[in-house]
Write a protein that holds these residues in place. Structure first.
Motif, PDB file in Angstrom:
ATOM      1  N   ASP A 166       0.818  -1.225   0.000  1.00 33.67           N
ATOM      2  CA  ASP A 166       0.000   0.000   0.000  1.00 33.67           C
ATOM      3  C   ASP A 166       0.847   1.269   0.000  1.00 33.67           C
ATOM      4  O   ASP A 166       0.331   2.367  -0.117  1.00 33.67           O
ATOM      5  N   GLU A 167       2.174   1.106   0.123  1.00 30.37           N
ATOM      6  CA  GLU A 167       3.051   2.279   0.070  1.00 30.37           C
ATOM      7  C   GLU A 167       3.843   2.302  -1.242  1.00 30.37           C
ATOM      8  O   GLU A 167       4.751   3.113  -1.407  1.00 30.37           O
ATOM      9  N   THR A 168       3.532   1.370  -2.149  1.00 25.85           N
ATOM     10  CA  THR A 168       4.325   1.260  -3.374  1.00 25.85           C
ATOM     11  C   THR A 168       3.465   1.548  -4.603  1.00 25.85           C
ATOM     12  O   THR A 168       2.478   0.873  -4.848  1.00 25.85           O
ATOM     13  N   GLU A 169       3.871   2.547  -5.353  1.00 26.63           N
ATOM     14  CA  GLU A 169       3.193   2.861  -6.623  1.00 26.63           C
ATOM     15  C   GLU A 169       3.951   2.113  -7.710  1.00 26.63           C
ATOM     16  O   GLU A 169       5.157   2.339  -7.910  1.00 26.63           O
ATOM     17  N   LEU A 170       3.245   1.243  -8.415  1.00 21.20           N
ATOM     18  CA  LEU A 170       3.922   0.331  -9.337  1.00 21.20           C
ATOM     19  C   LEU A 170       4.719   1.034 -10.443  1.00 21.20           C
ATOM     20  O   LEU A 170       5.899   0.730 -10.642  1.00 21.20           O
ATOM     21  N   ILE A 171       4.100   1.963 -11.144  1.00 21.53           N
ATOM     22  CA  ILE A 171       4.780   2.550 -12.310  1.00 21.53           C
ATOM     23  C   ILE A 171       6.029   3.351 -11.904  1.00 21.53           C
ATOM     24  O   ILE A 171       7.118   3.112 -12.447  1.00 21.53           O
ATOM     25  N   PRO A 172       5.931   4.288 -10.924  1.00 26.64           N
ATOM     26  CA  PRO A 172       7.159   4.979 -10.507  1.00 26.64           C
ATOM     27  C   PRO A 172       8.233   4.012  -9.986  1.00 26.64           C
ATOM     28  O   PRO A 172       9.423   4.211 -10.244  1.00 26.64           O
ATOM     29  N   PHE A 173       7.813   2.940  -9.310  1.00 24.61           N
ATOM     30  CA  PHE A 173       8.798   1.965  -8.823  1.00 24.61           C
ATOM     31  C   PHE A 173       9.537   1.326  -9.999  1.00 24.61           C
ATOM     32  O   PHE A 173      10.764   1.245 -10.007  1.00 24.61           O
ATOM     33  N   LEU A 174       8.775   0.871 -11.005  1.00 25.83           N
ATOM     34  CA  LEU A 174       9.409   0.218 -12.162  1.00 25.83           C
ATOM     35  C   LEU A 174      10.329   1.191 -12.893  1.00 25.83           C
ATOM     36  O   LEU A 174      11.440   0.832 -13.285  1.00 25.83           O
ATOM     37  N   GLU A 175       9.875   2.441 -13.028  1.00 24.34           N
ATOM     38  CA  GLU A 175      10.706   3.426 -13.738  1.00 24.34           C
ATOM     39  C   GLU A 175      12.004   3.681 -12.971  1.00 24.34           C
ATOM     40  O   GLU A 175      13.073   3.793 -13.566  1.00 24.34           O
ATOM     41  N   SER A 176      11.928   3.747 -11.646  1.00 27.80           N
ATOM     42  CA  SER A 176      13.155   4.004 -10.877  1.00 27.80           C
ATOM     43  C   SER A 176      14.109   2.813 -10.982  1.00 27.80           C
ATOM     44  O   SER A 176      15.319   2.983 -11.079  1.00 27.80           O
ATOM     45  N   GLN A 177      13.559   1.584 -11.019  1.00 24.99           N
ATOM     46  CA  GLN A 177      14.428   0.411 -11.161  1.00 24.99           C
ATOM     47  C   GLN A 177      15.097   0.401 -12.545  1.00 24.99           C
ATOM     48  O   GLN A 177      16.285   0.089 -12.653  1.00 24.99           O
ATOM     49  N   ILE A 178      14.334   0.754 -13.572  1.00 24.93           N
ATOM     50  CA  ILE A 178      14.896   0.777 -14.935  1.00 24.93           C
ATOM     51  C   ILE A 178      16.003   1.845 -15.014  1.00 24.93           C
ATOM     52  O   ILE A 178      17.067   1.625 -15.598  1.00 24.93           O
ATOM     53  N   ASN A 179      15.765   2.995 -14.379  1.00 28.72           N
ATOM     54  CA  ASN A 179      16.777   4.056 -14.403  1.00 28.72           C
ATOM     55  C   ASN A 179      18.022   3.679 -13.603  1.00 28.72           C
ATOM     56  O   ASN A 179      19.134   4.048 -13.952  1.00 28.72           O
ATOM     57  N   MET A 180      17.823   2.925 -12.534  1.00 31.85           N
ATOM     58  CA  MET A 180      18.949   2.511 -11.690  1.00 31.85           C
ATOM     59  C   MET A 180      19.770   1.398 -12.331  1.00 31.85           C
ATOM     60  O   MET A 180      20.975   1.332 -12.185  1.00 31.85           O
ATOM     61  N   HIS A 181      19.058   0.460 -12.996  1.00 28.32           N
ATOM     62  CA  HIS A 181      19.742  -0.713 -13.585  1.00 28.32           C
ATOM     63  C   HIS A 181      19.389  -0.750 -15.062  1.00 28.32           C
ATOM     64  O   HIS A 181      18.392  -1.340 -15.446  1.00 28.32           O
ATOM     65  N   ASN A 182      20.205  -0.111 -15.884  1.00 26.18           N
ATOM     66  CA  ASN A 182      19.784  -0.028 -17.289  1.00 26.18           C
ATOM     67  C   ASN A 182      19.960  -1.322 -18.056  1.00 26.18           C
ATOM     68  O   ASN A 182      19.663  -1.394 -19.241  1.00 26.18           O
TER      69      ASN A 182
END
Ligand SMILES: [Zn+2]
Length: 257
Positions: A27-43
């Motif tokens: 309930d504290e995790t927004e899926l799309i921003p989470f995925l985008e941050s992971q993609i930006n962190m690990h290209n």
């Protein structure tokens, strides 16, 4: 590199390839921003596999009580924007795939998960039972008894309103007698329904309520002994899942094709 996610009702767990499983609160995790941050962190992420506690079909989340991106085409969005493929599967289907990998000679595998909610999944002749809309196995939403509550699906008489952690309002041990009785009656109803509809040879139980109440296994073994056509039924193997992250393990199996 692959990113694996188990988006459950309570916990949001993820790992990169075979790395450690990390846990956030759903309930504290927004899926799309989470995925985008992971993609930006690990290209080097090229594929994302998501096991989701709700209804999904063709890269879309169709329905889920506490998520705001219903009917959003995640697959299309991430492919167009990042050239990353997203694969979505229902969490219990994933868990059933993991269980099946241990018992490949099972003709009909039935899986019951009782946690916050109540769900089931089936692997028949090696294939996930999906139905037309990929929502086969929503056992928790079979009408059972009218309650003064509304289910997440909109009805007020779903099995899940009697058979779930939510219905017990905490632990089985501390629930009132009426709630305990209704829980077991509902569970027996669901179990006999599945025995008669699918004639399984393997029944796996999982989820927090089962893990905390292993007597449920003996209860269902006893129900099996009193089932219809018992004399002509083959032996049914009933057991409790040996891991608590079967969904993510099943997702990894599915990711290997
Ligand atoms: Zn319902």
């Amino acid at each position: 590199m692959n990113l694996y996610i188990d988006f459950g009702g309570t916990n949001f767990r993820y790992c990169l390839d075979d790395g450690d499983l990390l846990t956030l609160k759903s309930d504290e995790t927004e899926l799309i921003p989470f995925l985008e941050s992971q993609i930006n962190m690990h290209n080097s992420i090229k594929k994302i596999f998501i096991s989701f506690a709700g209804q999904v079909k063709n890269g879309k989340i169709l329905s889920a009580p506490n998520i705001k991106i219903q009917n959003f085409n995640l697959g299309q969005y991430f492919y167009d924007k990042y050239s990353v493929e997203v694969f979505l599967e229902n969490d219990l289907n994933c868990a059933a795939v993991y269980e099946y990998s241990k018992y490949k000679d099972a003709d009909v595998l039935a899986l019951f998960y009782i946690g916050t909610g109540f769900g089931s999944a089936f692997v028949i002749d090696g294939k996930i039972l999906r139905g037309k809309d990929n929502i086969a196995g929503e056992i928790g939403h079979i009408p059972f008894r009218k309650k003064d509550l509304q289910c997440g699906c909109g009805r007020d008489d779903c099995l899940e309103l009697c058979v779930s952690g939510k219905a017990l309002k905490g632990t089985f041990e501390h629930a009132d007698e009426a709630a305990k009785k209704e829980f077991l009656e509902g569970l027996a109803f669901a179990f006999h329904t599945v025995l008669n509809l699918f004639n399984p040879d393997l029944f796996i139980l999982g989820g927090g309520v089962v893990r905390n109440n292993p007597f449920i296994l003996d209860f269902l073994k006893e129900e099996y002994n009193n089932s219809s056509f018992k004399a002509i039924r083959s032996e049914l193997k009933i057991s409790i899942s040996d891991i608590d992250n079967a969904s993510i393990e099943g997702l990894k199996i599915l990711s290997r094709g």
